[in-house]
Design a protein around this motif. Structure first.
Motif, short mmCIF file in Angstrom:
data_model
loop_
_atom_site.label_atom_id
_atom_site.label_comp_id
_atom_site.label_asym_id
_atom_site.label_seq_id
_atom_site.Cartn_x
_atom_site.Cartn_y
_atom_site.Cartn_z
N ASN A 109 0.97 9.79 0.67
CA ASN A 109 -0.31 9.93 1.35
C ASN A 109 -1.46 9.23 0.62
O ASN A 109 -2.29 8.57 1.24
N ALA A 111 -0.99 6.76 -1.35
CA ALA A 111 -0.62 5.34 -1.22
C ALA A 111 -1.20 4.76 0.06
O ALA A 111 -1.82 3.69 0.07
N GLN A 112 -1.01 5.47 1.17
CA GLN A 112 -1.54 5.00 2.45
C GLN A 112 -3.06 4.98 2.44
O GLN A 112 -3.69 4.03 2.93
N SER A 115 -4.46 2.16 0.30
CA SER A 115 -4.18 0.88 0.96
C SER A 115 -5.17 0.63 2.10
O SER A 115 -5.69 -0.49 2.25
N ILE A 127 0.75 -0.67 -5.00
CA ILE A 127 1.15 0.73 -4.92
C ILE A 127 2.52 0.93 -5.56
O ILE A 127 3.49 0.25 -5.20
N MET A 129 5.53 3.48 -5.81
CA MET A 129 6.08 4.62 -5.09
C MET A 129 7.44 4.98 -5.66
O MET A 129 8.23 4.09 -5.99
N LYS A 137 6.54 7.12 5.13
CA LYS A 137 5.33 6.90 4.33
C LYS A 137 5.35 5.52 3.68
O LYS A 137 4.30 4.88 3.54
N THR A 141 2.52 2.68 4.46
CA THR A 141 1.79 2.03 3.36
C THR A 141 1.87 0.51 3.50
O THR A 141 0.86 -0.19 3.34
N TYR A 144 -0.52 -1.14 6.02
CA TYR A 144 -1.92 -1.34 5.64
C TYR A 144 -2.10 -2.54 4.71
O TYR A 144 -3.19 -2.77 4.19
N ALA A 146 -0.45 -3.26 1.76
CA ALA A 146 -0.26 -3.06 0.32
C ALA A 146 1.01 -3.76 -0.17
O ALA A 146 1.94 -4.01 0.60
N ILE A 148 4.13 -3.02 -2.58
CA ILE A 148 4.78 -1.84 -3.13
C ILE A 148 5.75 -2.21 -4.24
O ILE A 148 6.53 -3.15 -4.12
#
Length: 360
Positions: A109, A111-112, A115, A127, A129, A137, A141, A144, A146, A148
């Motif tokens: 959450n 992370a989103q 982003s 991010i 994760m 999720k 993410t 948006y 990002a 990862i």
């Protein structure tokens, strides 16, 4: 420069709210006469027979619940509040180079949220994760914009991966909960809740993972002496680190739990701990089982008709099933009962995950 304590006040939460209003939703507060009735009915001796309260008379509190629905917030969780506040404060910082980006570690959450907040300011977001993160999720993410990086599930592993990105990119760390700007942003949910209900709240209960939401809520309620604040956690595999630390007087620094409340698998951070325990702005911590979380979640789906994730309903589960909490309400106020604010922290759960939780 202001000290941490100076940044962690009711006034700081109010200032945060003014700053992020253009970016967030004022989420609704819902009530349910049926759930109030259920919460105000004693549990059966049979339902308590395999619990620590077996053989004790069931508590008989009177509870009127007011649900602050952060599942309707942008990105589907309260985390948008802290992320937007942190980004807006960062943009005000002298010498901030937006091209270097921001970095965080989060199971989903935050992370989103980061982003999204970074994208709206054209700032790169990196991010970290855990590899066991909820696939929905992860996908959100990525949507948006990002970048990862996956890591191991423990806090040290996540922090190490984030530090590597900081060293390589020069990105600014925006942690998921252990930062004054994050905490004050999260506290704006309770600030809204207090203004949205038509009666004074006797208490507010929120989920507690890293403690950002709980400590921010405590700040928001800190000058409302009639409104007490409580934290709620899963008990599975030691995920109730906040509760254990609170009652032992020592913050627990590591958690290894696969509770279905995946947003609550982190230990309480140092700064949230200073508010929750050291400043005594939180009045108590309570925990619930996996089955109790699922029962509360099913109730919300069937009666309130809203989508919530398991982490979101631990506060409701405490009000319904934790006999220590329920007896406290009964003994302190009797038939008068409590108006209790319950923060639903988010609703980011996939249909596949829901099917797995409730398969017969």
């Amino acid at each position: 420069m202001a000290s941490t304590d100076e940044l962690l006040t009711l006034a700081s939460v109010q200032e945060a709210h003014e700053l992020i209003k253009p970016f967030i939703h004022q989420t609704p507060v819902l009530t349910s006469a049926y759930i109030n009735s259920l919460a105000s009915t004693p549990q059966t001796p049979e339902s308590l027979s395999k619990t620590e309260w077996a053989g004790h008379p069931p508590a008989n509190p009177t509870l009127r619940l007011h649900f602050k629905c952060e599942n309707f917030q942008r990105i589907g969780a309260f985390k948008a509040r802290g992320a937007f506040h942190a980004i807006e404060r960062l943009k005000q910082s002298p010498g901030f180079d937006a091209s270097r980006g921001v970095v965080t570690h989060s199971s989903g959450n935050h992370a989103q949220a980061l982003s999204l907040a970074a994208r709206e300011s054209s700032i790169p977001a990196y991010i970290v994760m855990p590899s066991i993160s909820n696939p929905s999720k992860v996908a959100a993410t990525l949507s948006y914009g990002a970048q990862i990086t996956f890591s191991g599930p423990t806090a040290p592993e996540r922090e190490a991966a984030a530090q590597k990105i900081i060293d390589e990119k020069g990105a600014v760390l925006i942690p998921p909960y252990d930062h004054p700007h994050i905490i004050c942003g999260q506290g704006t949910a309770a600030l809204e809740l207090l203004s949205q209900v038509s009666v004074p709240l006797d208490a507010v209960i929120t989920p507690c993972g890293g403690g950002g939401l709980l400590s921010g809520t405590a700040l928001a309620c800190s000058e409302s002496p009639a409104t007490r604040v409580f934290g709620a956690e899963p008990s599975f595999q030691g995920a109730d680190d906040g509760k254990r630390g609170y009652y032992s007087g020592q913050r627990i620094e590591s958690v290894k739990s696969l509770t279905i409340g995946d947003g609550l698998r982190t230990p309480v951070g140092k700064i949230p701990w200073s508010i929750i325990y050291e400043r005594r702005l939180v009045d108590g911590m309570f925990s619930v089982t996996e089955e109790q979380i699922k029962a509360a979640m099913r109730l919300v789906y069937e009666r309130l008709k809203v989508v919530v994730e398991p982490s979101a309903v631990v506060g409701l589960a405490v009000a319904l099933y934790n006999e220590d909490f329920r007896r406290m309400v009964e003994e302190e106020v009797g038939e008068k009962g409590w108006d209790l604010g319950v923060v639903f922290s988010g609703g980011n759960v996939s249909l596949a995950a829901l099917g797995g939780l409730f398969e017969e």
